[in-house]
Design a protein around this motif. Structure first.
Motif, short mmCIF file in Angstrom:
data_model
loop_
_atom_site.label_atom_id
_atom_site.label_comp_id
_atom_site.label_asym_id
_atom_site.label_seq_id
_atom_site.Cartn_x
_atom_site.Cartn_y
_atom_site.Cartn_z
N ILE A 91 0.82 -1.23 0.00
CA ILE A 91 0.00 0.00 0.00
C ILE A 91 0.85 1.27 0.00
CG2 ILE A 91 -2.09 -1.00 0.98
CD1 ILE A 91 -1.20 -0.05 3.73
N ASP A 92 2.13 1.16 0.30
CA ASP A 92 3.01 2.32 0.18
C ASP A 92 3.69 2.25 -1.18
OD1 ASP A 92 4.65 4.51 0.60
OD2 ASP A 92 6.17 3.34 1.68
N ASP B 109 2.03 4.91 -7.02
CA ASP B 109 0.86 5.24 -7.84
C ASP B 109 -0.45 5.25 -7.04
OD1 ASP B 109 0.79 2.55 -7.36
OD2 ASP B 109 0.28 1.97 -9.41
N ARG B 110 -0.35 5.29 -5.71
CA ARG B 110 -1.55 5.36 -4.88
C ARG B 110 -1.41 6.48 -3.84
NH1 ARG B 110 -3.71 -0.24 -2.58
NH2 ARG B 110 -5.54 1.07 -2.19
N GLU B 111 -2.35 7.38 -3.84
CA GLU B 111 -2.38 8.43 -2.83
C GLU B 111 -2.94 7.85 -1.53
OE1 GLU B 111 -3.05 12.35 -5.64
OE2 GLU B 111 -4.82 11.29 -4.87
N VAL B 112 -2.68 8.56 -0.43
CA VAL B 112 -3.09 8.08 0.89
C VAL B 112 -4.01 9.10 1.56
CG1 VAL B 112 -2.29 7.44 3.21
CG2 VAL B 112 -0.98 6.75 1.19
N LYS C 243 -11.42 3.88 -2.76
CA LYS C 243 -10.35 3.21 -3.47
C LYS C 243 -10.30 3.74 -4.90
CE LYS C 243 -9.07 0.51 -0.09
NZ LYS C 243 -9.57 1.35 1.01
N PRO C 244 -9.12 3.83 -5.54
CA PRO C 244 -7.90 3.11 -5.16
C PRO C 244 -7.03 3.80 -4.10
CG PRO C 244 -7.52 4.29 -7.20
CD PRO C 244 -8.95 4.52 -6.85
N ARG C 245 -7.46 4.94 -3.55
CA ARG C 245 -6.64 5.57 -2.52
C ARG C 245 -6.55 4.67 -1.30
NH1 ARG C 245 -9.30 10.22 -4.67
NH2 ARG C 245 -7.78 11.62 -5.64
N VAL C 246 -5.43 4.73 -0.63
CA VAL C 246 -5.21 3.99 0.61
C VAL C 246 -5.90 4.75 1.74
CG1 VAL C 246 -3.47 3.19 2.26
CG2 VAL C 246 -3.02 3.08 -0.22
N ALA D 213 4.26 7.21 -1.36
CA ALA D 213 2.98 7.77 -1.81
C ALA D 213 3.18 9.20 -2.33
CB ALA D 213 1.97 7.77 -0.67
N ASP E 227 -7.16 0.36 5.44
CA ASP E 227 -5.91 -0.33 5.09
C ASP E 227 -4.90 -0.38 6.23
OD1 ASP E 227 -6.32 -0.85 2.13
OD2 ASP E 227 -6.71 1.30 2.22
#
Length: 357
Positions: free
Chosen positions: A31-32, A35-38, A131-134, A68, A186
């Motif tokens: 999850i880190d 291509d994924r923001e948190v 989602k897809p954000r964490v 991220a 998550d």
């Protein structure tokens, strides 16, 4: 399959507490990612209380997600103020990549229908948290039957008037429905830098310097309940999530790693006793209801005496200086007693007058 919850001593791992905890539970490499923001859901009812995740803990969460591209600190409005105002608690962490967001101001939302036997309830959920954000969740350790980590989801509806969701027929459905709508939590961080208790209108907190971290938010809440002295197996919040297969609420199926269990039992046992002693020794908080009812019971308003609103307010301030600056609260209480028939009254040219027979 069992859940793993890390317990970290903040005195030994202050700077890298969350990263260290994540390594103990198997890492967060999935999850880190670049291509994924948190989204980090913080919880702060009102800043003056101090009952929110510390700046150091939130900073440690941010550092743990080093890959991220952006981290959003999110809150919503409540009757204490706007989410924007309350997020200023963590203002020192804001940057081009750490962005505060008041979800109540978001225009891109998705309707979420919450099961409720009395009336239809639809929440306009900000798409930022989906989602897809964490989704990362953090709140403080406290002795509160309705929870901390899972209860923090209560802060997602954009309305200020969240009290409407506190009724049991909707409260538990609201939390589980929001959990499913965001695609699950998550990572959960229960911040026990301080451990708090609120009872009989009085609050107390003590420093415990522990962080509980896990991928299963139900397991993290369960561990927090246990050390707070609350039986998770009988807790309706935990059981609501367990019944829907959203996490593990059985302590026998949760492995606590890091700080040894026996050390945690001693620490939080001592902390609970200290909090109880502090609350027991604290004077009862001033109450407009009790103060006004006291005047009624003692015959202050009994005919032939008729008392104006200002006279009653002055009498309460003379009896207890804590009534200072509570004029509006006293006024509201007096009117409530009139509406209930406990006081007779009439509105004059300048103010109300009250009496009892």
């Amino acid at each position: 399959m069992n859940a793993i919850v890390a317990a970290v001593d903040l005195r030994e791992h202050k700077q890298d507490s969350v990263k260290y905890a994540c390594n103990l539970i198997g890492g967060i490499d999935d999850i880190d990612v670049s291509d994924r923001e948190v989204v980090i859901k913080v919880g702060v009812f009102y800043p003056e209380s101090g009952w929110y995740s510390t700046v150091e803990t939130v900073e440690s969460i941010i550092k743990a997600f080093s890959h991220a591209p952006r981290k959003y600190l999110v809150e919503t409005d409540n009757y204490q103020g706007t989410g924007t105002e309350r997020l200023k608690v963590w203002e020192s962490l804001f940057s081009d990549t750490v962005i505060p967001v008041n979800l109540s101001d978001e225009n891109e939302t998705s309707p979420v229908k919450v099961p409720n036997p009395i009336r239809e309830v639809v929440i306009d959920l900000a798409e930022l948290v989906l989602k897809p954000r964490v989704f990362v969740n953090t709140h403080v350790m406290r002795t509160y039957e309705k929870g901390s980590i899972l209860k923090n989801l209560f802060g997602l509806p954009p309305t200020r008037k969240k009290v409407q969701y506190h009724k049991n027929e909707i409260f538990f459905n609201l939390l589980t429905t929001l959990y499913e709508a965001i695609g699950g939590i998550d990572l959960s961080i229960l911040d026990a830098t301080y451990f708090s208790k609120f009872s009989k209108g009085k609050g107390a907190r003590t420093r415990t310097d522990i962080l509980f971290v896990g991928r299963d938010s139900v397991a993290v809440e369960t561990v927090g309940f246990h050390f707070a002295g609350i039986k998770a197996q009988k807790n309706q919040v935990i059981q609501s999530f367990v019944e829907r297969g959203l996490g593990i609420g059985d302590l026998d199926r949760i492995e606590v790693v890091g700080v040894p269990i026996d050390k945690l039992e001693r620490k939080f046992g001592e902390a609970r006793r200290a909090l109880e002693a502090e609350i027991d020794s604290t004077p009862e908080p001033w109450s407009a209801s009790k103060a006004v009812d006291g005047l009624i019971k003692n015959g202050y308003f009994k005919l032939p005496s008729k008392r104006t609103m200002s006279e009653a307010i002055a009498a309460l301030k003379k009896a207890d200086p804590r009534a200072e600056n509570r004029d509006q609260m006293i006024y509201t209480t007096m009117k409530q007693r009139f509406d209930k028939g406990m006081l007779k009254g009439e509105k004059g040219e300048n103010e109300w007058t009250f009496w009892t027979i």
